[in-house]
Design an enzyme around this catalytic site. Structure first.
Site, PDB file in Angstrom:
ATOM      1  N   ASP A   1       0.836  -1.015  -0.029  1.00 31.10           N
ATOM      2  CA  ASP A   1       0.188   0.132   0.016  1.00 31.10           C
ATOM      3  C   ASP A   1       0.889   1.131   0.097  1.00 31.10           C
ATOM      4  O   ASP A   1       1.640   1.468   1.082  1.00 31.10           O
ATOM      5  CB  ASP A   1      -0.975   0.082   1.474  1.00 31.10           C
ATOM      6  CG  ASP A   1      -1.860   1.196   1.444  1.00 31.10           C
ATOM      7  OD1 ASP A   1      -1.781   2.136   0.571  1.00 31.10           O
ATOM      8  OD2 ASP A   1      -2.910   1.053   2.333  1.00 31.10           O
TER       9      ASP A   1
ATOM     10  N   ASN B   1       3.214   3.041 -10.695  1.00 28.64           N
ATOM     11  CA  ASN B   1       2.054   3.334 -11.040  1.00 28.64           C
ATOM     12  C   ASN B   1       0.765   3.610 -10.479  1.00 28.64           C
ATOM     13  O   ASN B   1       0.069   4.252 -10.672  1.00 28.64           O
ATOM     14  CB  ASN B   1       1.894   1.822 -11.910  1.00 28.64           C
ATOM     15  CG  ASN B   1       0.504   1.916 -12.742  1.00 28.64           C
ATOM     16  OD1 ASN B   1       0.388   2.488 -13.658  1.00 28.64           O
ATOM     17  ND2 ASN B   1      -0.339   1.070 -11.823  1.00 28.64           N
TER      18      ASN B   1
ATOM     19  N   TYR C   1      -5.343  16.026  -8.352  1.00 29.01           N
ATOM     20  CA  TYR C   1      -4.704  15.284  -9.376  1.00 29.01           C
ATOM     21  C   TYR C   1      -3.595  15.841  -9.938  1.00 29.01           C
ATOM     22  O   TYR C   1      -2.533  15.330 -10.415  1.00 29.01           O
ATOM     23  CB  TYR C   1      -5.695  14.676 -10.324  1.00 29.01           C
ATOM     24  CG  TYR C   1      -5.214  13.597 -11.196  1.00 29.01           C
ATOM     25  CD1 TYR C   1      -4.740  12.064 -10.494  1.00 29.01           C
ATOM     26  CD2 TYR C   1      -5.175  13.623 -12.607  1.00 29.01           C
ATOM     27  CE1 TYR C   1      -4.455  11.282 -11.683  1.00 29.01           C
ATOM     28  CE2 TYR C   1      -4.525  12.670 -13.182  1.00 29.01           C
ATOM     29  CZ  TYR C   1      -4.331  11.546 -12.650  1.00 29.01           C
ATOM     30  OH  TYR C   1      -3.679  10.161 -13.538  1.00 29.01           O
TER      31      TYR C   1
ATOM     32  N   LYS D   1       0.387  15.235 -10.112  1.00 30.59           N
ATOM     33  CA  LYS D   1       1.241  14.765 -11.123  1.00 30.59           C
ATOM     34  C   LYS D   1       2.334  15.575 -11.606  1.00 30.59           C
ATOM     35  O   LYS D   1       3.495  15.347 -12.067  1.00 30.59           O
ATOM     36  CB  LYS D   1       0.298  14.404 -12.372  1.00 30.59           C
ATOM     37  CG  LYS D   1      -0.543  13.109 -12.145  1.00 30.59           C
ATOM     38  CD  LYS D   1       0.184  11.801 -11.910  1.00 30.59           C
ATOM     39  CE  LYS D   1      -0.736  10.628 -11.538  1.00 30.59           C
ATOM     40  NZ  LYS D   1      -0.019   9.664 -11.419  1.00 30.59           N
TER      41      LYS D   1
ATOM     42  N   THR E   1      -9.914   2.602 -18.156  1.00 34.84           N
ATOM     43  CA  THR E   1      -9.710   1.954 -16.995  1.00 34.84           C
ATOM     44  C   THR E   1     -10.703   2.593 -16.053  1.00 34.84           C
ATOM     45  O   THR E   1     -11.517   3.446 -16.221  1.00 34.84           O
ATOM     46  CB  THR E   1      -8.188   2.324 -16.544  1.00 34.84           C
ATOM     47  OG1 THR E   1      -8.182   3.813 -15.887  1.00 34.84           O
ATOM     48  CG2 THR E   1      -7.163   1.964 -17.244  1.00 34.84           C
TER      49      THR E   1
HETATM   50  N1  LIG Z   1      -6.233   5.784 -17.089  1.00 39.49           N
HETATM   51  C1  LIG Z   1      -5.870   7.156 -17.577  1.00 39.49           C
HETATM   52  O1  LIG Z   1      -6.553   7.626 -18.465  1.00 39.49           O
HETATM   53  C2  LIG Z   1      -4.656   7.622 -16.967  1.00 39.49           C
HETATM   54  C3  LIG Z   1      -3.809   8.615 -17.556  1.00 39.49           C
HETATM   55  C4  LIG Z   1      -2.931   9.198 -17.349  1.00 39.49           C
HETATM   56  C5  LIG Z   1      -2.273   8.866 -16.254  1.00 39.49           C
HETATM   57  N2  LIG Z   1      -2.820   7.695 -15.495  1.00 39.49           N
HETATM   58  C6  LIG Z   1      -2.161   6.934 -14.393  1.00 39.49           C
HETATM   59  O2  LIG Z   1      -2.040   5.659 -14.613  1.00 39.49           O
HETATM   60  C7  LIG Z   1      -1.602   5.048 -13.306  1.00 39.49           C
HETATM   61  C8  LIG Z   1      -2.712   3.736 -13.333  1.00 39.49           C
HETATM   62  O3  LIG Z   1      -3.923   4.297 -13.571  1.00 39.49           O
HETATM   63  P1  LIG Z   1      -5.091   3.332 -14.134  1.00 39.49           P
HETATM   64  O4  LIG Z   1      -5.640   3.971 -14.944  1.00 39.49           O
HETATM   65  O5  LIG Z   1      -4.707   1.980 -14.515  1.00 39.49           O
HETATM   66  O6  LIG Z   1      -6.032   3.299 -12.735  1.00 39.49           O
HETATM   67  P2  LIG Z   1      -6.966   2.053 -12.141  1.00 39.49           P
HETATM   68  O7  LIG Z   1      -7.242   0.910 -13.229  1.00 39.49           O
HETATM   69  O8  LIG Z   1      -7.814   2.744 -11.204  1.00 39.49           O
HETATM   70  O9  LIG Z   1      -5.703   1.649 -11.308  1.00 39.49           O
HETATM   71  C9  LIG Z   1      -5.242   2.003 -10.456  1.00 39.49           C
HETATM   72  C10 LIG Z   1      -4.241   0.980  -9.538  1.00 39.49           C
HETATM   73  O10 LIG Z   1      -3.805   1.784  -8.436  1.00 39.49           O
HETATM   74  C11 LIG Z   1      -3.985   1.055  -7.146  1.00 39.49           C
HETATM   75  N3  LIG Z   1      -3.856   1.863  -6.163  1.00 39.49           N
HETATM   76  C12 LIG Z   1      -4.688   3.018  -5.620  1.00 39.49           C
HETATM   77  N4  LIG Z   1      -4.332   3.332  -4.558  1.00 39.49           N
HETATM   78  C13 LIG Z   1      -3.371   2.715  -4.149  1.00 39.49           C
HETATM   79  C14 LIG Z   1      -2.411   2.593  -2.863  1.00 39.49           C
HETATM   80  N5  LIG Z   1      -2.352   3.345  -1.957  1.00 39.49           N
HETATM   81  N6  LIG Z   1      -1.179   1.588  -2.892  1.00 39.49           N
HETATM   82  C15 LIG Z   1      -1.280   0.721  -3.776  1.00 39.49           C
HETATM   83  N7  LIG Z   1      -1.962   0.527  -4.877  1.00 39.49           N
HETATM   84  C16 LIG Z   1      -2.858   1.432  -4.996  1.00 39.49           C
HETATM   85  C17 LIG Z   1      -5.375   0.658  -7.289  1.00 39.49           C
HETATM   86  O11 LIG Z   1      -5.503  -0.465  -6.381  1.00 39.49           O
HETATM   87  P3  LIG Z   1      -6.974  -0.922  -5.873  1.00 39.49           P
HETATM   88  O12 LIG Z   1      -7.400  -1.822  -6.886  1.00 39.49           O
HETATM   89  O13 LIG Z   1      -6.860  -1.785  -4.670  1.00 39.49           O
HETATM   90  O14 LIG Z   1      -7.695   0.096  -5.973  1.00 39.49           O
HETATM   91  C18 LIG Z   1      -5.323   0.122  -8.889  1.00 39.49           C
HETATM   92  O15 LIG Z   1      -4.517  -1.236  -8.985  1.00 39.49           O
HETATM   93  C19 LIG Z   1      -1.972   6.129 -12.415  1.00 39.49           C
HETATM   94  O16 LIG Z   1      -1.043   6.432 -11.645  1.00 39.49           O
HETATM   95  C20 LIG Z   1      -2.772   6.987 -13.087  1.00 39.49           C
HETATM   96  O17 LIG Z   1      -2.852   8.502 -12.562  1.00 39.49           O
HETATM   97  C21 LIG Z   1      -3.906   7.225 -15.995  1.00 39.49           C
END
Ligand SMILES: NC(=O)c1ccc[n+]([C@@H]2O[C@H](COP(=O)([O-])OP(=O)(O)OC[C@H]3O[C@@H](n4cnc5c(N)ncnc54)[C@H](OP(=O)(O)O)[C@@H]3O)[C@@H](O)[C@H]2O)c1
Length: 241
Positions: A59, A86, A165, A169, A200
């Site tokens: 975590d 990530n 957010y 970032k 996602t």
């Molecule tokens: N999707 C987009 O459009 C986008 C765009 C730019 C950047 N990003 C970045 O990409 C990364 C991944 O995001 P995603 O889109 O794949 O989102 P996601 O599907 O919501 O996945 C987020 C992941 O982070 C985990 N997480 C959250 N808080 C945590 C903590 N305290 N400790 C450990 N794990 C934790 C979640 O675990 P749980 O399942 O336990 O909640 C999940 O596995 C993030 O940094 C996000 O900001 C995403």
């Protein structure tokens, strides 16, 4: 050929899981970080047929949990070649909270995971990265953290005015630059990446990229020779800070 070791935080779903999936199918030992034991074990189980994947509880909002994860990795594998920071959250998006209404608790919660968590993971995993001859840190940032995008009315993300957010970032980008400079003499490469807008749970169904497309720049860096350092990158190259 010796397998490289990649440690990915928040890899039980979304972009992190997709990176784990793609690297498991290549010459990598994948250490799949997740905060929930059930979700983490289930995700690792799904990938086991592709290659070597191990669940590591972490975590990133809890420094004791980060320290325990680093200790587990140190005892069992002794090094990390690629660290992918990530894990990330964006609670103000789902709650539809404007900057003027955002309470400090949500700002702090967002920074705990997206910024302080990433820094703490780097601190605790640095001794493991130093055991690798090709060490790198990939900080998963966002185009929403690009100051250039935030102030450009023609940018497609101009209206995504997410105080906590975006600020987290932007700060993560500064963290990447700081560590890139500090670790240059030790040949540890540090970059920020943006996956683009990805379908996602965080990105929502309105996004236009698949997880495969979103994971591409991370997989590219993880498998690249002659790595850059101190850059902000997407799948097409450099992104304005
Ligand atoms: N999707 C987009 O459009 C986008 C765009 C730019 C950047 N990003 C970045 O990409 C990364 C991944 O995001 P995603 O889109 O794949 O989102 P996601 O599907 O919501 O996945 C987020 C992941 O982070 C985990 N997480 C959250 N808080 C945590 C903590 N305290 N400790 C450990 N794990 C934790 C979640 O675990 P749980 O399942 O336990 O909640 C999940 O596995 C993030 O940094 C996000 O900001 C995403």
């Amino acid at each position: 050929m010796t397998k490289k070791i990649v440690f990915i935080t928040g890899a039980n779903k979304g972009i992190g899981y997709e990176v784990a999936r793609q690297l498991a199918a290549q010459e990598f030992i994948v250490l799949l970080g997740a905060r929930d034991p059930q979700r983490g074990t289930a995700a690792a189980q799904k990938l086991i047929a592709l290659g070597e994947v191990h669940f590591v509880p972490i975590d990133v909002a809890d420094e004791q949990s980060i320290a325990a994860a680093a200790e587990m990795v140190s005892k069992q594998w002794g090094k990390v070649d690629v660290l992918v920071n990530n894990a990330g959250i964006c609670p103000e998006l789902s709650a539809n909270i404007r900057p003027a209404a955002l309470e400090l608790t949500m700002l702090k919660e967002t920074f705990e995971t997206n910024l302080f968590g990433a820094v703490a993971v780097i601190h605790h995993f640095l001794p493991l990265l130093k055991q690798s001859e090709t060490a790198q840190i990939i900080n998963v940032s966002s185009t929403l953290g690009s100051s250039a995008s935030m102030v450009d009315p023609n940018n497609m993300y101009y209206g995504a005015n997410l105080l906590a957010y975006n600020a987290s970032k932007s700060a993560l980008n500064a963290v990447s630059v700081a560590f890139a400079k500090d670790l240059a003499s030790e040949q540890i490469r540090v970059n920020s990446i943006t996956p683009g807008w990805v379908k996602t749970d965080l990105g929502t169904d309105a996004a236009y990229l698949t997880v495969e497309q979103g994971a591409a720049i991370i997989v590219k860096l993880a498998t690249m020779e002659n790595l850059p350092t101190g850059k902000f990158l997407d799948d097409n190259g450099e992104v304005p800070w």
